[in-house]
Enzyme design. Structure first.
Site, mmCIF file in Angstrom:
data_model
loop_
_atom_site.group_PDB
_atom_site.id
_atom_site.type_symbol
_atom_site.label_atom_id
_atom_site.label_comp_id
_atom_site.label_asym_id
_atom_site.label_seq_id
_atom_site.Cartn_x
_atom_site.Cartn_y
_atom_site.Cartn_z
ATOM 1 N N HIS A 18 -0.799 -5.585 -5.167
ATOM 2 C CA HIS A 18 -0.468 -5.993 -3.793
ATOM 3 C C HIS A 18 -1.510 -6.984 -3.267
ATOM 4 O O HIS A 18 -1.163 -7.992 -2.631
ATOM 5 C CB HIS A 18 -0.491 -4.784 -2.837
ATOM 6 C CG HIS A 18 0.552 -3.747 -3.059
ATOM 7 N ND1 HIS A 18 0.248 -2.418 -3.187
ATOM 8 C CD2 HIS A 18 1.901 -3.833 -3.143
ATOM 9 C CE1 HIS A 18 1.376 -1.719 -3.338
ATOM 10 N NE2 HIS A 18 2.379 -2.555 -3.329
ATOM 11 N N LYS A 42 10.915 9.321 2.837
ATOM 12 C CA LYS A 42 10.407 8.960 1.507
ATOM 13 C C LYS A 42 9.254 9.868 1.080
ATOM 14 O O LYS A 42 8.738 9.731 -0.009
ATOM 15 C CB LYS A 42 9.921 7.496 1.524
ATOM 16 C CG LYS A 42 11.005 6.463 1.275
ATOM 17 C CD LYS A 42 10.388 5.126 0.868
ATOM 18 C CE LYS A 42 11.412 4.120 0.413
ATOM 19 N NZ LYS A 42 10.791 2.866 -0.055
ATOM 20 N N ARG A 91 7.491 -7.918 -10.741
ATOM 21 C CA ARG A 91 6.774 -7.577 -11.978
ATOM 22 C C ARG A 91 7.706 -7.710 -13.173
ATOM 23 O O ARG A 91 7.340 -8.244 -14.205
ATOM 24 C CB ARG A 91 6.247 -6.134 -11.900
ATOM 25 C CG ARG A 91 5.127 -5.930 -10.903
ATOM 26 C CD ARG A 91 4.904 -4.464 -10.606
ATOM 27 N NE ARG A 91 6.108 -3.891 -10.012
ATOM 28 C CZ ARG A 91 6.156 -2.745 -9.353
ATOM 29 N NH1 ARG A 91 5.075 -2.008 -9.235
ATOM 30 N NH2 ARG A 91 7.283 -2.307 -8.831
ATOM 31 N N SER A 129 2.445 1.975 -7.377
ATOM 32 C CA SER A 129 1.866 3.094 -6.619
ATOM 33 C C SER A 129 2.295 4.419 -7.243
ATOM 34 O O SER A 129 1.506 5.357 -7.338
ATOM 35 C CB SER A 129 2.320 3.030 -5.161
ATOM 36 O OG SER A 129 1.917 1.815 -4.573
#
Ligand code: PNS
Length: 162
Positions: A18, A42, A91, A129
């Site tokens: 990030h 979430k 990515r 993450s």
């Protein structure tokens, strides 16, 4: 006219991938608003306050960056912030498959707001993450992939006690 971009995400937690993208966005835009999604459904590991505090501390020396929270639609937040673009990192092809429908839906709602994809740094392309949390919870360090402040926070929350 100064140009603002939004860099949105969950940032649970922020990692070096990030940070690289934020630095690159700062080279392209006058102001970059890092927009932290607040969505308790979430079930984030870090509360919104913890994530905001971490990001503000990490980005304190970047005058173009501003850290904010948002809930609701990203396009509404972007409009309120006066942004001309959303910046997202890519990515892998799987990221692209996840991003494209969101981008097209956002464009359907807000046609003049562009989404800009920045390819991740090759050596950070495997960092997420989710995987960072898994590795720390199972007892290994991720020191090379996150700033020290985040490594400590992850260990406090997740590292197995011996
Ligand atoms: O880091 P993440 O979790 O991949 O970020 C996803 C994010 C925050 C960009 C996305 O979930 C989002 O924009 N959420 C806000 C709600 C919204 O606008 N939904 C419609 C998207 S088409």
């Amino acid at each position: 006219m100064p140009h603002t971009a939004i860099f949105p995400g969950s940032f649970d937690p922020i990692h070096n991938g990030h940070l690289d993208l934020i630095d690159r966005a700062c080279r392209l835009f006058d102001r970059v608003v890092i927009a932290i999604l607040v969505n308790d459904q979430k079930k984030p590991l870090f509360s919104a306050e913890e994530r905001i505090e971490m990001l503000r501390e990490l980005l304190a020396d970047r005058p173009r960056c501003q850290v904010e929270r948002f809930s609701g639609l990203l396009v509404d937040f972007a409009r309120q912030a006066g942004a001309v673009a959303i910046v997202r990192g890519l990515r892998t092809a799987a990221d692209f498959d996840y991003e494209l429908p969101m981008t097209l839906m956002n464009r359907q709602m807000e046609p003049v707001l562009e989404t800009l994809f920045l390819a991740t740094k090759r050596e950070l392309g495997f960092v997420s993450s989710r995987l960072l949390k898994e590795v720390v919870a199972l007892g290994r360090s991720v020191d090379e992939l996150v700033p020290p402040l985040v490594a400590r926070a992850l260990e406090q929350k997740l590292a197995p006690r011996t």
